[in-house]
Write an enzyme that holds these catalytic residues in place. Structure first.
Site, mmCIF file in Angstrom:
data_model
loop_
_atom_site.group_PDB
_atom_site.id
_atom_site.type_symbol
_atom_site.label_atom_id
_atom_site.label_comp_id
_atom_site.label_asym_id
_atom_site.label_seq_id
_atom_site.Cartn_x
_atom_site.Cartn_y
_atom_site.Cartn_z
ATOM 1 N N HIS A 36 0.836 -1.198 0.000
ATOM 2 C CA HIS A 36 0.000 0.000 0.000
ATOM 3 C C HIS A 36 0.876 1.256 0.000
ATOM 4 O O HIS A 36 0.629 2.202 -0.748
ATOM 5 C CB HIS A 36 -0.876 0.044 1.266
ATOM 6 C CG HIS A 36 -1.992 -0.956 1.310
ATOM 7 N ND1 HIS A 36 -2.200 -1.791 2.377
ATOM 8 C CD2 HIS A 36 -2.981 -1.243 0.426
ATOM 9 C CE1 HIS A 36 -3.273 -2.534 2.157
ATOM 10 N NE2 HIS A 36 -3.762 -2.229 0.974
ATOM 11 N N LYS A 42 -15.628 -7.910 4.053
ATOM 12 C CA LYS A 42 -14.502 -8.284 4.918
ATOM 13 C C LYS A 42 -14.800 -8.026 6.392
ATOM 14 O O LYS A 42 -15.342 -6.981 6.742
ATOM 15 C CB LYS A 42 -13.254 -7.465 4.548
ATOM 16 C CG LYS A 42 -12.571 -7.928 3.285
ATOM 17 C CD LYS A 42 -11.309 -7.121 3.039
ATOM 18 C CE LYS A 42 -10.597 -7.599 1.789
ATOM 19 N NZ LYS A 42 -9.472 -6.706 1.443
ATOM 20 N N ARG A 86 -1.908 -5.896 -8.407
ATOM 21 C CA ARG A 86 -0.809 -6.846 -8.218
ATOM 22 C C ARG A 86 -0.700 -7.801 -9.394
ATOM 23 O O ARG A 86 0.224 -7.772 -10.158
ATOM 24 C CB ARG A 86 -0.983 -7.624 -6.907
ATOM 25 C CG ARG A 86 -0.617 -6.808 -5.690
ATOM 26 C CD ARG A 86 -1.019 -7.501 -4.427
ATOM 27 N NE ARG A 86 -2.480 -7.657 -4.382
ATOM 28 C CZ ARG A 86 -3.127 -8.305 -3.448
ATOM 29 N NH1 ARG A 86 -2.467 -8.909 -2.493
ATOM 30 N NH2 ARG A 86 -4.437 -8.370 -3.463
ATOM 31 N N SER A 111 -2.624 -7.741 3.234
ATOM 32 C CA SER A 111 -2.946 -7.506 4.644
ATOM 33 C C SER A 111 -3.265 -8.821 5.348
ATOM 34 O O SER A 111 -2.891 -9.014 6.507
ATOM 35 C CB SER A 111 -4.147 -6.562 4.752
ATOM 36 O OG SER A 111 -3.845 -5.336 4.160
HETATM 37 N N1 COA Z 1 0.677 -4.386 -2.852
HETATM 38 C C1 COA Z 1 0.403 -5.453 -2.110
HETATM 39 N N2 COA Z 1 -0.828 -5.743 -1.671
HETATM 40 C C2 COA Z 1 -1.836 -4.928 -1.986
HETATM 41 C C3 COA Z 1 -1.624 -3.779 -2.737
HETATM 42 C C4 COA Z 1 -0.297 -3.516 -3.176
HETATM 43 N N3 COA Z 1 -0.007 -2.459 -3.906
HETATM 44 N N4 COA Z 1 -2.805 -3.154 -2.904
HETATM 45 C C5 COA Z 1 -3.719 -3.904 -2.283
HETATM 46 N N5 COA Z 1 -3.141 -4.967 -1.714
HETATM 47 C C6 COA Z 1 -3.840 -6.027 -0.983
HETATM 48 C C7 COA Z 1 -4.268 -5.610 0.373
HETATM 49 O O1 COA Z 1 -3.262 -5.871 1.320
HETATM 50 C C8 COA Z 1 -5.510 -6.429 0.584
HETATM 51 O O2 COA Z 1 -5.184 -7.724 1.025
HETATM 52 P P1 COA Z 1 -6.246 -8.694 1.776
HETATM 53 O O3 COA Z 1 -7.345 -8.997 0.790
HETATM 54 O O4 COA Z 1 -5.421 -9.854 2.137
HETATM 55 O O5 COA Z 1 -6.768 -7.942 2.975
HETATM 56 C C9 COA Z 1 -6.108 -6.531 -0.810
HETATM 57 O O6 COA Z 1 -5.024 -6.338 -1.689
HETATM 58 C C10 COA Z 1 -7.112 -5.450 -1.113
HETATM 59 O O7 COA Z 1 -7.419 -4.727 0.037
HETATM 60 P P2 COA Z 1 -7.358 -3.190 0.186
HETATM 61 O O8 COA Z 1 -6.405 -2.560 -0.767
HETATM 62 O O9 COA Z 1 -7.163 -2.866 1.616
HETATM 63 O O10 COA Z 1 -8.769 -2.762 -0.290
HETATM 64 P P3 COA Z 1 -10.129 -3.496 -0.437
HETATM 65 O O11 COA Z 1 -10.165 -4.274 -1.701
HETATM 66 O O12 COA Z 1 -10.533 -4.190 0.808
HETATM 67 O O13 COA Z 1 -10.964 -2.145 -0.612
HETATM 68 C C11 COA Z 1 -12.811 -0.761 -0.921
HETATM 69 C C12 COA Z 1 -12.192 -2.127 -1.190
HETATM 70 C C13 COA Z 1 -12.793 -0.428 0.570
HETATM 71 C C14 COA Z 1 -12.061 0.302 -1.688
HETATM 72 C C15 COA Z 1 -14.260 -0.871 -1.428
HETATM 73 O O14 COA Z 1 -14.913 -1.929 -0.752
HETATM 74 C C16 COA Z 1 -15.019 0.432 -1.210
HETATM 75 O O15 COA Z 1 -14.902 1.340 -2.001
HETATM 76 N N6 COA Z 1 -15.782 0.500 -0.095
HETATM 77 C C17 COA Z 1 -16.594 1.673 0.227
HETATM 78 C C18 COA Z 1 -18.079 1.365 -0.057
HETATM 79 C C19 COA Z 1 -18.344 1.431 -1.535
HETATM 80 O O16 COA Z 1 -18.312 2.492 -2.155
HETATM 81 N N7 COA Z 1 -18.624 0.257 -2.128
HETATM 82 C C20 COA Z 1 -18.859 0.141 -3.542
HETATM 83 C C21 COA Z 1 -17.573 0.043 -4.299
HETATM 84 S S1 COA Z 1 -17.880 -0.337 -5.999
#
Ligand code: COA
Length: 160
Positions: free
Chosen positions: A17, A41, A90, A128
């Site tokens: 991140h 999640k 990724r 994560s």
């Molecule tokens: N390098 C390594 N790992 C990475 C990374 C990077 N550059 N970018 C993301 N990751 C990993 C994270 O560690 C995470 O791992 P995990 O699944 O083991 O926890 C995973 O990829 C993605 O998680 P994260 O980047 O924290 O985001 P998310 O996918 O959980 O986020 C939201 C999604 C929160 C952005 C989305 O649900 C959202 O917008 N929520 C708000 C409500 C909404 O508007 N919903 C409609 C959306 S269409």
């Protein structure tokens, strides 16, 4: 002034991140790291805890701030008059999910542009959930999370 929002669960923020946020900070005038709710999640850290960890991790980046929000991402983007949503990609396996989210956000708000940055090769395997799993068994998370928050994460899991 161009503003980007970097949304995610950040449960917790990882070196992957931080790499994306740092690069976004070089491309945009202002970057908001938005700790958001992914309804699919169940998180280990509260929104406030995740925001605290993220704040420590980005403290050295002057044009980056951290906020948290439990509503729709597009509403936050609109409120901040942000120009872009930045997400890291990724592998191909991330693409379908990310593409769907980008399209859904665009449908909800046609002004919401998503910009994808490719993850650095050394962070391809970092996530994560990997950090949480290793930390919960007392393993070393060195190199997987920013150094300044390693102890806080270790201590948090030791208390469970
Ligand atoms: N390098 C390594 N790992 C990475 C990374 C990077 N550059 N970018 C993301 N990751 C990993 C994270 O560690 C995470 O791992 P995990 O699944 O083991 O926890 C995973 O990829 C993605 O998680 P994260 O980047 O924290 O985001 P998310 O996918 O959980 O986020 C939201 C999604 C929160 C952005 C989305 O649900 C959202 O917008 N929520 C708000 C409500 C909404 O508007 N919903 C409609 C959306 S269409």
């Amino acid at each position: 002034m161009k503003t980007a929002v970097c949304p995610g669960s950040f449960d917790p923020i990882t070196t992957g991140h931080l790499d994306i946020i740092t690069r976004a900070a070089g491309l945009f005038d202002r970057v908001i790291v938005l700790i958001s709710v992914n309804a699919a999640k169940k998180t280990s850290f509260t929104l406030e805890e995740r925001a605290d960890l993220a704040r420590k991790a980005v403290a050295h980046l002057p044009n980056v701030e951290v906020d948290f929000f439990s509503g729709l991402l597009v509403d936050y983007v609109e409120k901040q008059s942000a120009d872009a949503i930045v997400r890291g990609l990724r592998a191909m396996s991330d693409f379908e999910y990310e593409f769907q989210m980008a399209l859904a956000n665009k449908k909800l708000n046609p002004r919401a542009e998503t910009v994808f940055l490719s993850t650095a090769a050394e962070n391809m395997y970092v996530s994560s959930s990997l950090v949480r799993q290793i930390a919960s068994f007392g393993g070393s998370i060195s190199g997987l999370v920013p150094e300044c928050i390693e102890d806080a994460i270790r201590t948090r899991f030791a208390q469970e």
